[in-house]
Scaffold this active site. Structure first.
Site, PDB file in Angstrom:
ATOM      1  NE  ARG A  59      -3.305  -2.405   2.919  1.00 27.69           N
ATOM      2  CZ  ARG A  59      -3.964  -2.676   4.048  1.00 27.69           C
ATOM      3  NH1 ARG A  59      -3.880  -1.826   5.070  1.00 27.69           N
ATOM      4  NH2 ARG A  59      -4.670  -3.789   4.162  1.00 27.69           N
ATOM      5  CG  ASP A  73       2.206   6.058   2.742  1.00 27.57           C
ATOM      6  OD1 ASP A  73       1.277   5.264   2.996  1.00 27.57           O
ATOM      7  OD2 ASP A  73       3.213   6.191   3.462  1.00 27.57           O
ATOM      8  NE  ARG A  76       7.029  10.220   2.501  1.00 24.76           N
ATOM      9  CZ  ARG A  76       5.760  10.587   2.682  1.00 24.76           C
ATOM     10  NH1 ARG A  76       4.787   9.691   2.568  1.00 24.76           N
ATOM     11  NH2 ARG A  76       5.463  11.838   2.958  1.00 24.76           N
TER      12      ARG A  76
END
Length: 248
Positions: free
Chosen positions: A49, A51, A198
């Site tokens: 999934r 972002d 990230r």
């Protein structure tokens, strides 16, 4: 019949991969396009999934389609890509076992984060992050090497998710200069947590800026606190680079 579908997409126009009410998502766009072609509801299950804003150079998803349909036909692929729009490119369909699962059968995933150390007026899409020119990539690589192994990455995970465990097997994490002044950070693991890449990049950038020594990442890990890690970096320079399976 079950098929694995490989695809690429640009993340900026979408509110992430997963279907969300009232939002444009990659999964939702694909389900709508396939359902239009097949004339019945089609569910699409992805390998992960991504972002909002995160791209995929190579994503895998599984779909169940009517037995009489062969989605490998050029006409079907052309029609699907036309309906899916310019930001999604479906590459191919591969027949798999009826119980094959795009998410749970994946053995390894890799992401790349792109940066450059000079002003670049030809990157309006933000697909590479402009880093400070004096960033210490050697120190960042030393720090990245300390993260390897099977560890609890709670400090790098988005809070309040449905993940059952924050333990990941991190197999590689390296900064590479592929052109003068252009770098990418490739990170490989069996799985990733939401926002993990990230946050890792943001922490390594703190090392590169001299805000912490390379060994400081071990303290970040040990604290198991998202506030201990660096800021979450911009999404658009991040790419899901590949997903691996034992049978694909």
């Amino acid at each position: 019949m079950r098929w694995f579908m490989t695809l690429a997409y640009r993340g900026a126009p979408f509110h992430g991969w997963q279907v969300q009410p009232g939002e444009e998502t990659v999964q939702g766009r694909l389900e709508s396009a396939l359902s239009t072609l097949v004339r019945r509801p089609v569910a699409v299950t992805g390998a992960g999934r991504t972002d909002t804003g995160v791209n995929a150079a190579f994503m895998v998803a599984h779909v169940d389609l009517p037995d009489e349909l062969d989605p490998r036909e050029p006409r079907f692929l052309k029609a699907l890509n036309s309906i899916a729009g310019r930001d999604i490119a479906v590459k191919e369909f591969v027949a798999v076992a009826a119980d094959a699962h795009a998410r749970f059968d994946a053995t390894e995933r890799a992401y790349r984060y792109f940066v450059h150390t000079f002003k670049n007026p030809f990157d309006p899409a933000g697909l590479s992050w402009q880093a400070p020119p004096a960033l210490d990539f050697e120190g960042m690589n030393r720090a990245a090497s300390l993260l390897l192994g099977r560890r609890d990455f709670t400090s790098f995970a988005k809070l309040h998710t449905d993940a059952k465990t924050n333990i990941c097997d991190l197999r590689s994490a390296v900064w590479t200069e592929y052109e003068p002044g252009r770098w990418y950070f490739e990170i490989r693991a069996d799985r990733f947590l939401r926002n993990m890449v990230r946050a890792v990049v943001g922490t390594l950038v703190d090392v590169g800026r001299g805000k912490m020594p390379p060994e400081g990442v071990l303290d970040v890990l040990a604290r198991m606190d998202r506030c201990a890690a660096g800021t979450s970096m911009p999404a658009t320079p991040l790419f899901l680079w590949y997903v691996r399976y034992p049978f694909l």
